[in-house]
Design an enzyme around this catalytic site. Structure first.
Site, PDB file in Angstrom:
ATOM      1  N   CYS A  51      -4.140   3.178  -4.782  1.00  0.00           N
ATOM      2  CA  CYS A  51      -3.444   3.911  -3.719  1.00  0.00           C
ATOM      3  C   CYS A  51      -2.253   4.707  -4.264  1.00  0.00           C
ATOM      4  O   CYS A  51      -2.009   5.844  -3.847  1.00  0.00           O
ATOM      5  CB  CYS A  51      -3.004   2.964  -2.612  1.00  0.00           C
ATOM      6  SG  CYS A  51      -2.058   1.528  -3.191  1.00  0.00           S
TER       7      CYS A  51
ATOM      8  N   HIS B 256       0.851  -1.196   0.000  1.00  0.00           N
ATOM      9  CA  HIS B 256       0.000   0.000   0.000  1.00  0.00           C
ATOM     10  C   HIS B 256       0.881   1.238   0.000  1.00  0.00           C
ATOM     11  O   HIS B 256       1.991   1.239   0.543  1.00  0.00           O
ATOM     12  CB  HIS B 256      -0.910  -0.015   1.231  1.00  0.00           C
ATOM     13  CG  HIS B 256      -1.783   1.189   1.361  1.00  0.00           C
ATOM     14  ND1 HIS B 256      -2.725   1.529   0.403  1.00  0.00           N
ATOM     15  CD2 HIS B 256      -1.856   2.157   2.324  1.00  0.00           C
ATOM     16  CE1 HIS B 256      -3.354   2.627   0.783  1.00  0.00           C
ATOM     17  NE2 HIS B 256      -2.837   3.032   1.933  1.00  0.00           N
TER      18      HIS B 256
ATOM     19  N   ASP C 122      -3.373   9.227   3.813  1.00  0.00           N
ATOM     20  CA  ASP C 122      -3.583   7.817   3.482  1.00  0.00           C
ATOM     21  C   ASP C 122      -4.989   7.645   2.923  1.00  0.00           C
ATOM     22  O   ASP C 122      -5.976   7.925   3.611  1.00  0.00           O
ATOM     23  CB  ASP C 122      -3.394   6.949   4.724  1.00  0.00           C
ATOM     24  CG  ASP C 122      -3.339   5.460   4.408  1.00  0.00           C
ATOM     25  OD1 ASP C 122      -3.885   5.050   3.371  1.00  0.00           O
ATOM     26  OD2 ASP C 122      -2.766   4.703   5.214  1.00  0.00           O
TER      27      ASP C 122
END
Length: 441
Positions: free
Chosen positions: A366, A279, A302
């Site tokens: 992401c 990620h 995030d």
């Protein structure tokens, strides 16, 4: 009897033409001509049998007010086979016309329809709606081009031909140039990670980060206020701050080569992409101006809230403290990059802030979100960030699809770079001599 029989048959068959498909029209025309050529009289029972057979073939048609009508098209159904034949609906339905006139018109319409099928059918599947079909008030159907509206990025992608040859698959580029000490080496195969649902690799991440730096260079904004670390930096940072051995200081000295010649405390922003557990997230270290009493702030962005912000903050603060310890021995008080009170207590003065940002709608974007965080931040951040400026962030900072659309944009940028590289590598045109390209003395 024959005249009545033919009139009744004509009435039934002509109503059938008005709502049938191309196959039904052609079948009717063939059978109608066959009936005209037959010389044997038929009785009413034979005529009834014919009607029964034809009616059985048309059992999917709906009846309305005692007349045959086409089946109603349901919403979402594809009518690519029926649309080209809408011109048939305008044929005269006068069932009392003379047999000779009807035969002539049906023959003419049959030719019309055959032409219509050959011109339209290859293009109509899933591309045309009712408004695009040639209507019967035009004598003959005309060829039309299907126009698809796309954005500039998609249009650019379509204009670039695919290069499946071995030469292109083995091609490499160096962005922004081979001579740049921080250039990113990219293979053509690296573009595959930009396919739908692909996970961005460090190579592609670093390419776009360098692209953003290059784009901002004319304003000299990046070179003055920002410092970008690449995607490999954070792993080395963790190794450096976690080293507890006797050679810790030496290890950190070697680690400092990552930002050789740069005083990070004089920068407004330090951007660090984080890659852990498959990620991506982003850290931005914000330093105040030299005469500003504002505290340094570490931001964590995030798009899935998957990374441990606590662990990341601890590692970043350890890194800042180690760099501070190294510089504090060499920097005079007059050259301090921030007020003395902040500088001498920097390890306790750093604030931590988890930033609320738009969240991705899948598990594969992401990397795109991190790149879009960087892009939007460069465009919108003030020269130096203060606490009041944190209002620029939030769930509505941008629409998630804006970040996801970078997948297409980056692919286009890379394909253009590979196209340009291929042109540079092409041999000289036939007939040109080496003297034509020799530098002038």
């Amino acid at each position: 009897m024959r005249k009545s029989l033919s009139a009744n048959y004509l009435k039934y068959s002509w109503e059938r033409i008005a709502s049938s498909s191309a196959d039904s029209v052609c079948a009717f025309t063939a059978r109608f001509n066959q009936k005209l050529e037959q010389k044997t009289e038929r009785n009413n029972s034979a005529f009834g049998e014919e009607l029964s057979i034809l009616g059985h073939c048309d059992n999917r048609r709906q009846r309305s007010n005692g007349k045959l009508s086409p089946k109603v098209k349901q919403k979402g159904q594809t009518s690519s086979r029926q649309q080209p034949f809408k011109c048939v609906n305008s044929l005269s339905t006068d069932v009392h016309q003379k047999v000779s006139s009807v035969a002539a018109q049906s023959s003419k319409r049959s030719d019309h329809i055959d032409f219509h099928v050959s011109e339209w059918q290859p293009e109509c599947f899933g591309k045309k709606d009712d408004s695009e079909v040639q209507h019967s008030d035009t004598p003959m159907p005309q060829k039309r081009q299907t126009i698809v509206v796309v954005d500039e990025e998609e249009a650019l992608a379509m204009k670039i031909p695919k290069h499946d040859d071995k030469c292109m698959k083995e091609a490499k580029i160096y962005y922004p140039s081979r001579d740049d000490p921080e250039s990113v080496e990219i293979c053509f195969e690296d573009i595959k990670c930009l396919d739908p649902e692909g996970y961005l690799t460090s190579t592609i991440m670093n390419f776009y980060i360098r692209y953003l730096q290059q784009r901002a260079l004319p304003a000299n904004k990046v070179t003055c206020n920002y410092h970008f670390f690449n995607t490999y930096f954070y792993e080395k940072l963790k190794e450096a701050v976690s080293n507890k051995g006797k050679d810790r200081d030496n290890f950190f000295v070697k680690f400092r080569r990552w930002w050789k010649g740069v005083n990070i405390f004089q920068k407004a922003y330090i951007l660090i992409p984080i890659h852990e557990d498959l990620h991506w997230s982003l850290v931005i270290i914000c330093f105040p101006q030299k005469d500003d009493e504002s505290r340094p702030i570490i931001l964590h962005l995030d798009s899935l809230r998957l990374h441990s912000s606590r662990s990341i903050f601890d590692n970043i603060k350890s890194f800042v403290k180690e760099e501070w310890c190294y510089l504090d021995r060499e920097v005079a008080d007059s050259d301090l990059p921030m007020p003395y009170r902040l500088w001498k207590n920097i390890s306790r003065r750093i604030e931590e802030k988890i930033i609320e940002v738009p969240q991705q709608k899948n598990d594969c974007d992401c990397g795109l979100f991190v790149l879009y965080f960087i892009e939007r931040f460069i465009e919108e951040a003030p020269d130096r960030l203060k606490r009041k400026d944190l209002d620029m962030f939030g769930k509505r900072w941008f629409k998630p699809q804006e970040a996801s659309s970078l997948r297409t944009k980056i692919r286009c940028l890379l394909k253009v770079e590979f196209q340009n590289e291929k042109k540079r590598c092409l041999p000289d045109p036939v007939g040109s001599s080496s003297s034509d390209h020799a530098p002038k003395q």
